[in-house]
Design a protein around this motif. Structure first.
Motif, short mmCIF file in Angstrom:
data_model
loop_
_atom_site.label_atom_id
_atom_site.label_comp_id
_atom_site.label_asym_id
_atom_site.label_seq_id
_atom_site.Cartn_x
_atom_site.Cartn_y
_atom_site.Cartn_z
N PRO A 19 68.35 59.91 62.91
CA PRO A 19 68.48 60.22 64.34
C PRO A 19 69.10 61.60 64.52
O PRO A 19 69.90 62.04 63.70
CB PRO A 19 69.42 59.13 64.86
CG PRO A 19 69.41 58.06 63.84
CD PRO A 19 69.10 58.72 62.53
N ALA A 20 68.70 62.26 65.59
CA ALA A 20 69.30 63.55 65.92
C ALA A 20 70.71 63.29 66.44
O ALA A 20 70.90 62.49 67.36
CB ALA A 20 68.46 64.24 66.99
N VAL A 55 63.86 64.71 61.21
CA VAL A 55 64.71 64.30 62.33
C VAL A 55 63.82 63.61 63.36
O VAL A 55 62.62 63.89 63.45
CB VAL A 55 65.46 65.52 62.93
CG1 VAL A 55 64.49 66.49 63.60
CG2 VAL A 55 66.55 65.09 63.88
N ARG A 56 64.40 62.71 64.14
CA ARG A 56 63.64 61.90 65.09
C ARG A 56 63.37 62.69 66.38
O ARG A 56 64.09 62.57 67.37
CB ARG A 56 64.36 60.58 65.36
CG ARG A 56 64.48 59.74 64.09
CD ARG A 56 65.02 58.36 64.32
NE ARG A 56 64.03 57.47 64.90
CZ ARG A 56 63.04 56.90 64.23
NH1 ARG A 56 62.89 57.12 62.94
NH2 ARG A 56 62.20 56.11 64.84
N LEU A 57 62.31 63.47 66.32
CA LEU A 57 61.91 64.34 67.43
C LEU A 57 60.40 64.51 67.38
O LEU A 57 59.83 64.68 66.30
CB LEU A 57 62.59 65.71 67.27
CG LEU A 57 62.02 66.88 68.08
CD1 LEU A 57 62.46 66.77 69.53
CD2 LEU A 57 62.50 68.20 67.49
N ASN A 74 64.97 60.95 69.39
CA ASN A 74 65.39 59.59 69.05
C ASN A 74 64.61 58.51 69.82
O ASN A 74 65.19 57.57 70.36
CB ASN A 74 66.90 59.41 69.27
CG ASN A 74 67.71 60.33 68.39
OD1 ASN A 74 67.26 60.78 67.35
ND2 ASN A 74 68.93 60.61 68.81
N PRO A 75 63.26 58.63 69.85
CA PRO A 75 62.47 57.64 70.58
C PRO A 75 62.46 56.29 69.89
O PRO A 75 62.57 56.20 68.66
CB PRO A 75 61.07 58.26 70.60
CG PRO A 75 61.03 59.07 69.35
CD PRO A 75 62.43 59.62 69.18
N GLU A 76 62.31 55.27 70.70
CA GLU A 76 62.24 53.90 70.20
C GLU A 76 61.29 53.11 71.10
O GLU A 76 61.45 53.13 72.32
CB GLU A 76 63.63 53.27 70.22
CG GLU A 76 63.67 51.83 69.82
CD GLU A 76 65.06 51.21 69.99
OE1 GLU A 76 65.19 50.04 69.61
OE2 GLU A 76 65.98 51.88 70.50
#
Length: 164
Positions: A19-20, A55-57, A74-76
């Motif tokens: 996660p960022a 990284v979560r982007l 940081n999408p979910e």
């Protein structure tokens, strides 16, 4: 700045991204460079690992005048409904495409580049794009979502393309 798009076989594409922690100027610059790279490659989405950054982007633009382009940090995916089978390709696996089954509609939560929470309810191409890019953040490629036989055929085609 146009970034190098990593292709199938690069280990960064199989990493589960962290996660960022902070949304800072460096992340905003990365997102802008990714957007330029996505447009240059004529894609509709691009995830950070595809440019070598685990990284979560991701960035997206499904080229629909009614759907604004975006960036998600940081999408979910918090909800998926129904099923849809459509053809998919990937900038990291150029020249290959296949029918992939995904949720027909989703609810996705994440952060914008301003650090504010974002919730997107999506169906159609936007739903497919957001699911595809979220998969990248978990080290999953569309090849992983087809039958073993289709995967074998696609991988053989990929190897032939690479030789030629």
């Amino acid at each position: 700045m146009i970034l190098e798009i990593r292709t199938f076989g690069d280990p960064v594409l199989r990493e589960k991204c962290a996660p960022a922690a902070d949304i800072d100027d460096g992340m905003r610059r990365l997102a802008e460079d990714m957007r330029e790279t996505m447009y240059d490659a004529d894609g509709i989405g691009l995830a950070a690992p595809q440019v070598g950054v685990p990284v979560r982007l991701f960035v997206y633009d499904v080229r629909d005048p009614d759907i604004a382009p975006g960036v998600l940090v940081n999408p979910e995916i918090v909800e998926g409904r129904g099923t849809s089978k459509e053809e998919e390709g990937c900038l990291s696996i150029p020249g290959l495409s296949e029918i992939v089954e995904r949720s027909a509609s989703i609810v996705l939560r994440g952060l914008g580049l301003d650090g504010e929470p974002v919730e997107i309810r999506a169906d159609g191409l936007l739903s497919r794009c957001l699911q595809h890019e979220t998969d990248h953040l978990d080290g999953v490629l569309f090849l992983d979502r087809v039958s073993p036989l289709k995967r074998k055929i696609l991988l053989a085609k990929w190897r032939k393309q690479e030789r030629d």
